[in-house]
Design an enzyme around this catalytic site. Structure first.
Site, short mmCIF file in Angstrom:
data_model
loop_
_atom_site.label_atom_id
_atom_site.label_comp_id
_atom_site.label_asym_id
_atom_site.label_seq_id
_atom_site.Cartn_x
_atom_site.Cartn_y
_atom_site.Cartn_z
N ASP A 2 0.84 -1.20 0.00
CA ASP A 2 0.00 0.00 0.00
C ASP A 2 0.87 1.25 0.00
O ASP A 2 1.70 1.43 0.91
CB ASP A 2 -0.90 0.05 1.25
N GLY A 60 -2.86 -5.46 1.74
CA GLY A 60 -3.65 -6.54 1.16
C GLY A 60 -4.58 -7.10 2.22
O GLY A 60 -4.22 -7.19 3.40
N ASN A 68 -3.47 -8.12 6.02
CA ASN A 68 -3.96 -7.31 7.14
C ASN A 68 -4.72 -8.15 8.16
O ASN A 68 -4.54 -8.01 9.37
CB ASN A 68 -4.87 -6.20 6.62
N GLN A 77 -14.27 -4.96 -1.88
CA GLN A 77 -13.99 -4.18 -3.09
C GLN A 77 -14.14 -5.00 -4.36
O GLN A 77 -14.16 -4.46 -5.46
CB GLN A 77 -12.57 -3.61 -3.03
N THR A 121 -21.19 -3.70 8.55
CA THR A 121 -20.55 -2.63 9.30
C THR A 121 -21.08 -1.28 8.83
O THR A 121 -21.40 -1.09 7.67
CB THR A 121 -19.02 -2.68 9.13
N GLY A 178 -19.52 1.89 9.72
CA GLY A 178 -18.56 2.95 9.99
C GLY A 178 -18.66 3.43 11.43
O GLY A 178 -18.62 2.63 12.38
N GLY A 201 -21.21 1.83 14.19
CA GLY A 201 -21.14 0.47 14.70
C GLY A 201 -21.40 -0.56 13.63
O GLY A 201 -20.98 -0.41 12.48
N GLY A 213 -11.50 -2.32 8.25
CA GLY A 213 -12.40 -3.43 7.98
C GLY A 213 -11.71 -4.77 8.13
O GLY A 213 -12.33 -5.75 8.58
N ASP A 214 -10.43 -4.84 7.79
CA ASP A 214 -9.68 -6.09 7.93
C ASP A 214 -9.46 -6.43 9.40
O ASP A 214 -9.55 -7.60 9.80
CB ASP A 214 -8.36 -6.00 7.20
#
Length: 313
Positions: free
Chosen positions: A12, A48, A52, A169, A220, A222, A225, A252-253
Site C-alpha cells: 500500500d 492486502g 492485514n 472491493q 458494518t 462505519g 457500529g 475493515g480487515d
C-alpha cells in the site's frame, strides 16, 4: 488448527491530501475530470486484505494461514511474515508479475481515492485449498482475483470448511447470478453498508433475504457500529470511540480478524461483534494497516474497559 485467509497480498502506497476532495471536484465538470492532488505526506506499507487480517489474528495469538499469489517483488513482505511468525506455506510466487499494489489518497474527512494494480492477484486461482497440507478449522474468502474468489468458495464448501464470504472491493466484478452461489456456499457473509446495498441491487434480495441464506450476515456501519443478523435476530454492535482518527486503511480487515477470532471459539454474536468493533477502533488510531498493537492481554483489558465485562477465557 489454523484459520485460512484467502485474499489479496499487496503493498500500500498511502498518501495524505491535507484538504478535502469536495473542495476540488466540481460536480458540473465530472464528465471531463482532470485533477491532481498535492500530497506532501507519503509512505509505503505492507497491506492486502489477507495480509492485514492475518496480522491482527497473529497479534491475538491465533495461527493464520494465508492462501494467495504474489509477485517477484515479494521479498520484503516475505521477510516481514517470517519475523511475525506467519506461515508462507499457502503463498504461490509468480515471478513474471508484480505483487498487488494499492495507491491510496486520503483526505481530511477520511474519504479515499484508490487505484489498485492487481498483478499476481489476478491469478489467485493458482493457489488452491486442496494443496494445503492441513485442513483449516475456519476460513475467509476476502477480496482477491475474481476466479480465485469463486474457486476458493467452491473448494471450501466441498472440503466442509466453514467460511466467511467477504466480497468487499471485489463486488463490482460479480453479477447477482455469480454472487448467489458464493453466498450459498458460505456460512457467514460480511460487508459494509454500501456493499450491502450493492448486494441487494445485484441479487434482488433484501437484507433479511441475504441473512436467511447464511448463519450470520454482518454489516458494518462505519462510525455507527455494525449490525449482525443471525437466527432471526439483529444484534446492534456499538462503535468503540478511537483515541484518534489517524487512518481508516485496514479497519475493515482488523474488524474481520475479530469476527474470525470469535467465530472460531464459538462466542456469542454480541461478544464477537464487540471484539471486532474494538479492533477496528484500535486500528484506526494508527497509520497503516499493520502497525497497531493488538496483543490479547491489551485487547482484553480494553474490551473490559469499553464494555464492562471480560472476554471469555
Amino acid at each position: 488448527m489454523s484459520t485460512l485467509i484467502c485474499g489479496s497480498m499487496a503493498y500500500d502506497t498511502i498518501m495524505v491530501f491535507p484538504d478535502r476532495f469536495k473542495h476540488h471536484i466540481l460536480p458540473e465538470q465530472i464528465h471531463m475530470l482532470s485533477i491532481s492532488f498535492l500530497v506532501p505526506e507519503m509512505r509505503r506499507e505492507f497491506g492486502g486484505c489477507a495480509g492485514n487480517i492475518a496480522y491482527t489474528l497473529k497479534a491475538l495469538g491465533d495461527d493464520p494461514l494465508i492462501l494467495a499469489t504474489v509477485g517477484s517483488d515479494f521479498g520484503p513482505y516475505a521477510a516481514r511474515l517470517d519475523r511475525l511468525g506467519i506461515s508462507r506455506d499457502g503463498l504461490r510466487e509468480l515471478p513474471e508479475h508484480f505483487t498487488g499494489q494499492c495507491f491510496i489518497t486520503t483526505d481530511l474527512d477520511d474519504n479515499q481515492i484508490n487505484a489498485f494494480h492487481p498483478g499476481a492477484m489476478n491469478f489467485a486461482h493458482f493457489a488452491r485449498v486442496a494443496e494445503l497440507q492441513a485442513k483449516p478449522q475456519l476460513a475467509i474468502v476476502a477480496p482477491d482475483g475474481k476466479q480465485g474468489m469463486q474457486e476458493h468458495c467452491a473448494e471450501l464448501k466441498a472440503a466442509g470448511i466453514p467460511f466467511v464470504f467477504d466480497p468487499g472491493q471485489g463486488l463490482p466484478m460479480f453479477s447477482g447470478d455469480e454472487l448467489l452461489p458464493m453466498i450459498d456456499a458460505a456460512d457467514y457473509l460480511a460487508c459494509n453498508d454500501y456493499e450491502a446495498q450493492m448486494l441487494i441491487q445485484k441479487t434482488g434480495l433484501s437484507l433479511e433475504g441475504l441473512a436467511s441464506r447464511v448463519r450470520a450476515l454482518i454489516v458494518t456501519l462505519g462510525g455507527e457500529g455494525s449490525h449482525i443478523y443471525a437466527d432471526g435476530v439483529r444484534h446492534d454492535i456499538p462503535v468503540v470511540p478511537a483515541a484518534t482518527l489517524a487512518d481508516p486503511t485496514g479497519c475493515g480487515d482488523a474488524f474481520r480478524a475479530g469476527l474470525l477470532y470469535g467465530i472460531r471459539r464459538g462466542w456469542d454474536w454480541p461478544t464477537t461483534g464487540r471484539l471486532a468493533s474494538l479492533l477496528g477502533s484500535i486500528k484506526i488510531a494508527e497509520r497503516g494497516p499493520q502497525n497497531h498493537q493488538a496483543d490479547l492481554a491489551t485487547v482484553a483489558a480494553r474490551f473490559e474497559q469499553a464494555f464492562g465485562y471480560a472476554l471469555p477465557a
